[in-house]
Design an enzyme around this catalytic site. Structure first.
Site, PDB file in Angstrom:
ATOM      1  N   SER A 139      -0.905 -41.447  55.114  1.00 52.74           N
ATOM      2  CA  SER A 139      -0.305 -40.131  55.398  1.00 52.74           C
ATOM      3  C   SER A 139       0.522 -40.272  56.668  1.00 52.74           C
ATOM      4  CB  SER A 139      -1.421 -39.108  55.637  1.00 52.74           C
ATOM      5  OG  SER A 139      -0.903 -37.904  56.170  1.00 52.74           O
ATOM      6  N   TYR A 152      -9.562 -36.352  59.251  1.00 55.44           N
ATOM      7  CA  TYR A 152      -8.482 -36.836  58.383  1.00 55.44           C
ATOM      8  C   TYR A 152      -7.558 -37.778  59.156  1.00 55.44           C
ATOM      9  CZ  TYR A 152      -4.748 -36.339  54.827  1.00 55.44           C
ATOM     10  OH  TYR A 152      -3.785 -36.561  53.865  1.00 55.44           O
TER      11      TYR A 152
HETATM   12  P1  NAD Z   1      -5.580 -33.645  45.258  1.00 56.17           P
HETATM   13  O1  NAD Z   1      -6.640 -32.746  45.827  1.00 56.17           O
HETATM   14  O2  NAD Z   1      -4.524 -33.088  44.388  1.00 56.17           O
HETATM   15  O3  NAD Z   1      -6.244 -34.832  44.447  1.00 56.17           O
HETATM   16  C1  NAD Z   1      -7.333 -35.534  44.962  1.00 56.17           C
HETATM   17  C2  NAD Z   1      -7.929 -36.354  43.835  1.00 56.17           C
HETATM   18  O4  NAD Z   1      -9.068 -37.019  44.382  1.00 56.17           O
HETATM   19  C3  NAD Z   1      -8.421 -35.524  42.646  1.00 56.17           C
HETATM   20  O5  NAD Z   1      -8.213 -36.288  41.464  1.00 56.17           O
HETATM   21  C4  NAD Z   1      -9.919 -35.380  42.935  1.00 56.17           C
HETATM   22  O6  NAD Z   1     -10.687 -35.213  41.750  1.00 56.17           O
HETATM   23  C5  NAD Z   1     -10.193 -36.736  43.564  1.00 56.17           C
HETATM   24  N1  NAD Z   1     -11.387 -36.754  44.391  1.00 56.17           N
HETATM   25  C6  NAD Z   1     -11.776 -35.882  45.341  1.00 56.17           C
HETATM   26  N2  NAD Z   1     -12.950 -36.263  45.863  1.00 56.17           N
HETATM   27  C7  NAD Z   1     -13.282 -37.430  45.241  1.00 56.17           C
HETATM   28  C8  NAD Z   1     -14.373 -38.325  45.328  1.00 56.17           C
HETATM   29  N3  NAD Z   1     -15.390 -38.110  46.186  1.00 56.17           N
HETATM   30  N4  NAD Z   1     -14.397 -39.401  44.518  1.00 56.17           N
HETATM   31  C9  NAD Z   1     -13.405 -39.624  43.636  1.00 56.17           C
HETATM   32  N5  NAD Z   1     -12.339 -38.811  43.502  1.00 56.17           N
HETATM   33  C10 NAD Z   1     -12.291 -37.726  44.300  1.00 56.17           C
HETATM   34  O7  NAD Z   1      -4.986 -34.389  46.543  1.00 56.17           O
HETATM   35  P2  NAD Z   1      -3.572 -35.098  46.780  1.00 56.17           P
HETATM   36  O8  NAD Z   1      -2.760 -34.206  47.638  1.00 56.17           O
HETATM   37  O9  NAD Z   1      -3.000 -35.615  45.508  1.00 56.17           O
HETATM   38  O10 NAD Z   1      -4.037 -36.308  47.719  1.00 56.17           O
HETATM   39  C11 NAD Z   1      -4.111 -37.624  47.274  1.00 56.17           C
HETATM   40  C12 NAD Z   1      -4.027 -38.543  48.484  1.00 56.17           C
HETATM   41  O11 NAD Z   1      -2.770 -38.370  49.140  1.00 56.17           O
HETATM   42  C13 NAD Z   1      -5.104 -38.272  49.536  1.00 56.17           C
HETATM   43  O12 NAD Z   1      -5.575 -39.502  50.077  1.00 56.17           O
HETATM   44  C14 NAD Z   1      -4.353 -37.489  50.593  1.00 56.17           C
HETATM   45  O13 NAD Z   1      -4.934 -37.649  51.871  1.00 56.17           O
HETATM   46  C15 NAD Z   1      -2.987 -38.147  50.509  1.00 56.17           C
HETATM   47  N6  NAD Z   1      -1.903 -37.341  51.054  1.00 56.17           N
HETATM   48  C16 NAD Z   1      -1.598 -36.114  50.537  1.00 56.17           C
HETATM   49  C17 NAD Z   1      -0.543 -35.380  51.073  1.00 56.17           C
HETATM   50  C18 NAD Z   1      -0.138 -34.051  50.539  1.00 56.17           C
HETATM   51  O14 NAD Z   1       0.729 -33.415  51.155  1.00 56.17           O
HETATM   52  N7  NAD Z   1      -0.650 -33.593  49.409  1.00 56.17           N
HETATM   53  C19 NAD Z   1       0.169 -35.896  52.151  1.00 56.17           C
HETATM   54  C20 NAD Z   1      -0.178 -37.139  52.674  1.00 56.17           C
HETATM   55  C21 NAD Z   1      -1.217 -37.860  52.112  1.00 56.17           C
END
Ligand code: NAD
Length: 256
Positions: A139, A152
Site C-alpha cells: 500500500s 495497517y
Molecule cells: P476487500 O475487503 O475487498 O477484500 C479482502 C479480501 O480478503 C476478501 O476476499 C476477504 O474475504 C479476504 N479476507 C479477509 N480476511 C481474510 C482472512 N483472515 N483470510 C483470508 N482471506 C481474508 O479488500 P481490498 O481493498 O481488495 O484489499 C486487498 C489488499 O489490497 C489488502 O491487502 C489491502 O490492504 C490492499 N490495499 C487496498 C487498497 C484500497 O484502497 N482498497 C489500497 C492499498 C492496498
C-alpha cells in the site's frame, strides 16, 4: 504473453483487488486458486467463463497452519504454485491509544505474517523449478503513514521490508519478489471508510470526493484491473529483473 501451464494462488480473492488480479491472470491462461471469505461461487463462475481451471480454498490467512493447507491444496490440484499474490488484508481505524489489541494482533497476523508464511512455503518449489513470482499487495501506507492506521501502516511497512529481503535472497534465481503500493481503490475495504464519513451526515458522494481529494491528486480511483495488469507485467520476461521493488500505483499520492 501467456500464463498457460502456470498456477496462481491469490489470497483474499473473493472480492476487491484480489478478484481483479485473478481475472487478469485468468485472461492470460493461468489456473487460479482463489481464497477468501464469503460465497465464492460468483467469482468461480466469472473466472471459469474465461476457460481456465479454478479452485477455491477458504483458509483463514491469519492462521499459519491454514496457509500451509491452502498451498498444499493448490499443489495437489495443479502440481505447483508458480505465482503467489499475497493480497488478503484488513483495516481498522482508531487512534493508537484506543487501538483494540485484538485488532492489532489480527492485522499483523493477516497483513504481515501471512506474507512471510506464504513466501517461506512456496519458495522451495519455485527455486527447484527456477521460476516463480511473489507479488505482495502492500500500500502507499507501506511508505507513508496516516492517522488512525497504526497496525495497517506498521504491517505494510513490514511487507515492503520483507519484499526487499526476499528480492535479495532470490536475486540470482528465476524467482522474483516485488510489492505493489496502491493508493485508494474502491473496494469493500475503502467503502467502509467512505460509509464511516457518510455516517457523520455528509452526502455519500461528497464523502467519496473528500476521501480522494485529501490524498490522491488524480482524484480518481486506482482499479483492480490496473493492479492486475501490473502483476501480469511482473510475470513477464520484461519484468524478470524487477526485484525487491515497491511500485506505487497511487494517482500521485506519494509524489507530494
Ligand atoms: P476487500 O475487503 O475487498 O477484500 C479482502 C479480501 O480478503 C476478501 O476476499 C476477504 O474475504 C479476504 N479476507 C479477509 N480476511 C481474510 C482472512 N483472515 N483470510 C483470508 N482471506 C481474508 O479488500 P481490498 O481493498 O481488495 O484489499 C486487498 C489488499 O489490497 C489488502 O491487502 C489491502 O490492504 C490492499 N490495499 C487496498 C487498497 C484500497 O484502497 N482498497 C489500497 C492499498 C492496498
Amino acid at each position: 504473453m501467456t500464463l498457460k501451464g502456470k498456477t496462481a494462488v491469490i489470497t483474499g480473492s473473493t472480492s476487491g483487488i484480489g478478484l481483479g488480479i485473478a481475472h487478469v491472470l485468468a485472461r492470460s491462461g493461468a489456473s487460479i486458486v482463489l481464497n477468501g471469505f464469503g460465497d465464492p461461487s460468483p467469482a468461480i463462475a466469472s473466472l471459469e467463463q474465461l476457460g481456465v481451471q479454478v479452485r477455491h480454498h477458504p483458509a483463514d490467512l491469519a492462521d499459519a497452519a491454514q496457509i500451509e493447507a491452502l498451498l498444499a491444496f493448490a499443489e495437489q490440484a495443479f502440481g505447483a504454485v508458480d505465482i503467489l499474490v499475497n493480497n488478503a488484508g484488513i483495516q481498522h481505524v482508531a487512534p493508537v491509544e484506543h487501538f483494540p489489541v485484538d485488532s492489532w494482533d489480527k492485522i499483523i497476523a493477516l497483513n504481515l505474517s501471512a506474507v512471510f508464511h506464504g513466501t517461506r512455503l512456496v519458495l522451495p518449489g519455485m527455486r527447484a523449478r527456477n521460476w516463480g513470482r511473489i507479488i505482495n499487495i502492500a500500500s502507499v501506507h507501506g511508505i507513508v503513514g496516516s492517522t488512525g492506521k497504526s497496525a495497517y501502516v506498521a504491517a505494510k511497512h513490514g511487507v515492503i521490508g520483507l519484499t526487499k529481503v526476499v528480492g535479495l535472497e532470490t536475486a540470482m534465481s528465476g524467482v522474483t519478489c516485488n510489492a505493489l503500493c496502491p493508493g485508494w481503490v474502491l473496494t469493500p475495504l475503502v467503502q467502509q471508510q467512505i460509509d464511516a464519513r457518510a455516517a457523520t451526515g455528509i452526502d455519500p458522494q461528497q464523502a467519496q470526493r473528500d476521501l480522494l481529494a485529501e490524498k490522491q491528486p488524480s482524484q480518481a480511483f486506482v482499479t483492480p484491473e490496473h493492479l492486475g495488469e501490473l502483476v501480469l507485467f511482473l510475470c513477464s520476461e520484461a519484468g524478470s529483473q524487477v526485484r525487491g521493488a515497491a511500485w506505487n500505483v497511487d494517482g500521485g499520492w506519494l509524489a507530494q
